[in-house]
Design an enzyme around this catalytic site. Sequence first.
Site, short mmCIF file in Angstrom:
data_model
loop_
_atom_site.label_atom_id
_atom_site.label_comp_id
_atom_site.label_asym_id
_atom_site.label_seq_id
_atom_site.Cartn_x
_atom_site.Cartn_y
_atom_site.Cartn_z
N HIS A 188 -7.45 5.37 17.51
CA HIS A 188 -6.50 6.48 17.40
C HIS A 188 -5.08 5.93 17.48
O HIS A 188 -4.70 5.30 18.47
CB HIS A 188 -6.72 7.48 18.54
CG HIS A 188 -7.96 8.31 18.37
ND1 HIS A 188 -8.25 9.40 19.17
CD2 HIS A 188 -8.98 8.23 17.48
CE1 HIS A 188 -9.40 9.94 18.78
NE2 HIS A 188 -9.86 9.24 17.77
N TYR B 87 -3.95 17.90 23.28
CA TYR B 87 -3.68 18.47 24.59
C TYR B 87 -2.91 19.76 24.35
O TYR B 87 -1.83 19.74 23.78
CB TYR B 87 -2.82 17.53 25.44
CG TYR B 87 -3.51 16.26 25.87
CD1 TYR B 87 -4.01 16.11 27.16
CD2 TYR B 87 -3.66 15.18 24.99
CE1 TYR B 87 -4.63 14.94 27.57
CE2 TYR B 87 -4.29 14.01 25.39
CZ TYR B 87 -4.76 13.90 26.68
OH TYR B 87 -5.39 12.74 27.08
N PRO C 87 -7.76 13.65 35.08
CA PRO C 87 -8.10 13.06 33.78
C PRO C 87 -7.08 13.31 32.68
O PRO C 87 -7.26 12.81 31.57
CB PRO C 87 -9.44 13.74 33.44
CG PRO C 87 -9.41 15.04 34.18
CD PRO C 87 -8.65 14.77 35.45
N LYS D 189 -6.63 7.92 32.36
CA LYS D 189 -6.38 6.67 33.07
C LYS D 189 -7.51 6.23 34.00
O LYS D 189 -7.49 5.09 34.48
CB LYS D 189 -5.09 6.79 33.90
CG LYS D 189 -3.83 6.90 33.07
CD LYS D 189 -3.68 5.72 32.15
CE LYS D 189 -2.51 5.87 31.19
NZ LYS D 189 -2.56 4.88 30.09
N TYR E 143 0.62 5.98 27.56
CA TYR E 143 -0.70 6.40 27.11
C TYR E 143 -1.55 5.21 26.65
O TYR E 143 -2.75 5.14 26.95
CB TYR E 143 -0.57 7.42 25.98
CG TYR E 143 -1.82 8.24 25.74
CD1 TYR E 143 -2.13 9.32 26.56
CD2 TYR E 143 -2.70 7.93 24.71
CE1 TYR E 143 -3.28 10.07 26.36
CE2 TYR E 143 -3.86 8.67 24.50
CZ TYR E 143 -4.14 9.74 25.34
OH TYR E 143 -5.28 10.47 25.15
#
Length: 401
Positions: free
Chosen positions: A72, A201, A293, A297, A392
């Site tokens: 991704h 998200y 979550p 991580k 990220y």
Amino acid sequence: MKTQVAIIGGGPSGLLLGQLLHKQGIDNIIVERVNGDYVLGRIRAGILEQGLVGLLHEAGVAERMMQEGHVHDGVELSINDERFRIDLKKYADGSSVMCYGQTEITRDLMAAREAAGLATLYEAENTELHDVKTDSPYVTFIKDGEPHRLECQFIAGCDGFHGVSRKTIPDDSRKEFERVYPFGWLGLLSDTPPCNEELIYAKTDRGFALASQRSSTRSRYYLQVPLTDKLEEWSDDAFWAELKKRLPADVAEGLVTGPSIEKSIAPLRSFVCEPMQYGNLFLVGDAAHIVPPTGAKGLNLAASDVATLYKVLTRVFKEGDRSAIAQYSPICLRRVWNGERFSWWMTNMMHNFDEGVAKDGTDRDTQQRFMDSELHYYLTSEAGQRVIAEQYVGLPYEELA
């Protein structure tokens, strides 16, 4: 029984550490409370930082990941139907993340361990750690109704939040930090194609949602729910209906639904234990820290612990340099607290809070507007997007001195 390193816990952290140590010729035995099928049945995250991808290559277990995993290059944040894509590759110097389920990593590591003929002692009961402050620690446990003693030089506590390892450290020698969030995540796993090529998200007035995936045919979705909700209150139909209300409209329209394979409600918390090393006992992963979550991580922080401990033990056994032992906890905790902060930030930015007044006296509505303003800045500013992207994909692993 004797070994150089006793590893408590046969999940991905313990298995990865064992495989890496084996590659260096360092003998290790894993002691696990449950059976292998139970370990494989744990449904967990699947977004891997490049550091973890590199470790799996180093451990010689990356072949299937490279064939079946999905790279991704970006991640999406949706705010009340307005979609923002964070270009990871652009803002994190060409880095990306790998989508490959934790269950599959565990399966690959188990297969490699079995092929190498390495010992994993499943269904070990009443495990206790002894003399961890001495140069001759040992582990006792009951297996098949018989008592056993495993002598070793070091113990790696990879047995999770509820395991015995952290509790072995006396209360007056450890400090624990915790933040419990006032909501949970209702998760559903289904054999349906993902609704989007990359993770979404979603922050809405109805609450948070996450559209994730495990493969091109298996999806994982989450909804923010009150801690008072019960699993039996959520039918599959009710879950899909609510998810469609929280995803961007164009995504919801193309959402493929189906029966759940697994469904559960997980509370969210931030937790850190300091120090992560006590004598010749090292805490790894969830035994030392838990993150919400939201920032993906949890597994990645465990992997960075493994990377550091692997380097420490390699130096000890290969070079006889025991001074490296003292570096373990400080190096790990610097990365842990960075991951905790990012996960806390993502959780605060993307969720709705029902709490009334913050500790500084700020009312909830005002606090929500502060967070909305901050999130808008990060999503519309190149500098802000760079911060999200770098965090990220994960910061580089810190080397030993």
